[in-house]
Design a protein around this motif. Sequence first.
Motif, PDB file in Angstrom:
ATOM      1  N   GLY A 193       0.774  -1.227   0.000  1.00  0.00           N
ATOM      2  CA  GLY A 193       0.000   0.000   0.000  1.00  0.00           C
ATOM      3  C   GLY A 193       0.808   1.279   0.000  1.00  0.00           C
ATOM      4  N   LYS A 194       2.125   1.159  -0.107  1.00  0.00           N
ATOM      5  CA  LYS A 194       2.983   2.345  -0.080  1.00  0.00           C
ATOM      6  C   LYS A 194       3.822   2.426  -1.359  1.00  0.00           C
ATOM      7  N   GLY A 195       4.416   3.591  -1.574  1.00  0.00           N
ATOM      8  CA  GLY A 195       5.267   3.781  -2.732  1.00  0.00           C
ATOM      9  C   GLY A 195       6.645   3.191  -2.520  1.00  0.00           C
ATOM     10  N   ARG A 196       7.402   3.096  -3.610  1.00  0.00           N
ATOM     11  CA  ARG A 196       8.757   2.574  -3.544  1.00  0.00           C
ATOM     12  C   ARG A 196       9.678   3.679  -3.050  1.00  0.00           C
ATOM     13  N   GLU A 197      10.523   3.371  -2.066  1.00  0.00           N
ATOM     14  CA  GLU A 197      11.417   4.351  -1.491  1.00  0.00           C
ATOM     15  C   GLU A 197      12.850   3.834  -1.512  1.00  0.00           C
ATOM     16  N   LYS A 198      13.764   4.769  -1.706  1.00  0.00           N
ATOM     17  CA  LYS A 198      15.189   4.415  -1.703  1.00  0.00           C
ATOM     18  C   LYS A 198      15.693   4.378  -0.274  1.00  0.00           C
TER      19      LYS A 198
END
Length: 123
Positions: A41-46
């Motif tokens: 449910g979340k975006g891709r993060e570095k």
Amino acid sequence: VQLVESGGGLVQAGGSLRLSCSVSGFTTDDYNIGWFRQAPGKGREKVSCINNVDGSTSYDHSVQGRFSISRDNANANNRVYLQLNNLKPEDTAVYYCSAAARCDYGLAYWGPWGQGTQVTVSS
């Protein structure tokens, strides 16, 4: 050109894992390699990146002091690792590695993407 992630698994909070990113079609001397994660449910993060020229590293504040990125080019190994220590339930996500010309580039400038490796941390 391909990146393949491995090493994920299920661990208890406080445990450790070592993720591996196998690079083919280019070398880790050619591009910066970053580790990313995407929770449900979340975006891709570095979460971390290693510079291809000088090997300098960077980390998101949420993993600083707990995760460590490294690379191994010896004997044509061509891998980048992410050591995950003191894992927390909020670290649960699919972890991906990818390449870009600069570590500070936005998500759209990274690629290619592998299938990812699942990390699940139980409380």
